[in-house]
Write a protein that holds these residues in place. Structure first.
Motif, PDB file in Angstrom:
ATOM      1  N   GLY A  51       0.820  -1.207   0.000  1.00  0.00           N
ATOM      2  CA  GLY A  51       0.000   0.000   0.000  1.00  0.00           C
ATOM      3  C   GLY A  51       0.852   1.254   0.000  1.00  0.00           C
ATOM      4  O   GLY A  51       1.942   1.275  -0.564  1.00  0.00           O
ATOM      5  N   LYS A  54      -0.484   7.987   3.279  1.00  0.00           N
ATOM      6  CA  LYS A  54      -1.049   9.225   2.745  1.00  0.00           C
ATOM      7  C   LYS A  54      -1.074  10.284   3.845  1.00  0.00           C
ATOM      8  O   LYS A  54      -1.592  10.047   4.939  1.00  0.00           O
ATOM      9  CB  LYS A  54      -2.471   8.967   2.239  1.00  0.00           C
ATOM     10  N   TYR A  78      -2.893   3.136   3.610  1.00  0.00           N
ATOM     11  CA  TYR A  78      -3.919   2.609   2.710  1.00  0.00           C
ATOM     12  C   TYR A  78      -3.354   1.374   2.019  1.00  0.00           C
ATOM     13  O   TYR A  78      -2.198   1.383   1.592  1.00  0.00           O
ATOM     14  CB  TYR A  78      -4.274   3.634   1.626  1.00  0.00           C
ATOM     15  N   GLY A  85      -7.129   3.127  -3.066  1.00  0.00           N
ATOM     16  CA  GLY A  85      -6.672   2.413  -1.886  1.00  0.00           C
ATOM     17  C   GLY A  85      -7.748   2.332  -0.819  1.00  0.00           C
ATOM     18  O   GLY A  85      -8.680   3.134  -0.786  1.00  0.00           O
ATOM     19  N   LYS A  87      -8.512   2.553   3.147  1.00  0.00           N
ATOM     20  CA  LYS A  87      -7.970   3.113   4.376  1.00  0.00           C
ATOM     21  C   LYS A  87      -7.925   2.051   5.479  1.00  0.00           C
ATOM     22  O   LYS A  87      -8.849   1.266   5.633  1.00  0.00           O
ATOM     23  CB  LYS A  87      -8.847   4.293   4.825  1.00  0.00           C
ATOM     24  N   THR A  88      -6.824   2.040   6.240  1.00  0.00           N
ATOM     25  CA  THR A  88      -6.688   1.129   7.380  1.00  0.00           C
ATOM     26  C   THR A  88      -6.694   1.941   8.675  1.00  0.00           C
ATOM     27  O   THR A  88      -6.794   3.169   8.643  1.00  0.00           O
ATOM     28  CB  THR A  88      -5.375   0.324   7.298  1.00  0.00           C
TER      29      THR A  88
END
Length: 122
Positions: A51, A54, A78, A85, A87-88
């Protein structure tokens, strides 16, 4: 013994990094070199593992004795590729020293010579 390890954050997913830290249970601290997105530019390359990191929000000033001595930038991880992507819940804080007393940087000799930054990952 230095408890903060030097690791290239951008080669790994955050899940992998959490297991390599020598200190912290919820927060982990690392020094890492910054890579450039373009050889002659200052824009950082934040692709990492599967990933990318950001940047979110504005940089926060770090004050000491009435002067700005650094900046803190928040980044979110991400998975996938931009702009699609996912988001985590991983958040990283990047700390940058800002000082007029530092000597000027030498001319760039390679693409990986950006200053090392301290990062906290949660």
């Amino acid at each position: 013994m230095n408890k903060i390890m030097e690791v290239n954050l951008y080669r790994h997913d955050p899940d992998t990094l959490a297991g390599t830290s020598k200190c912290g249970e919820k927060d982990w601290y690392f020094f890492t070199p910054r890579d450039r997105k373009y050889p002659n530019g200052d824009r950082p390359n934040r692709a990492a593992g599967d990933g990318y990191w950001k940047a979110t929000g504005a940089d926060k000033r770090i004050m000491w004795d009435g002067e700005v001595i650094g900046l803190r930038k928040a980044l979110v991880y991400y998975t996938g590729k931009p702009p699609k992507g996912v988001k985590t819940n991983w958040i990283m804080h990047e700390f940058k020293v800002v000082s007029s007393t530092l000597p000027p940087r030498a001319p760039r000799t390679n693409k990986a010579d950006m200053r090392v930054r301290t990062h906290t990952i949660r």
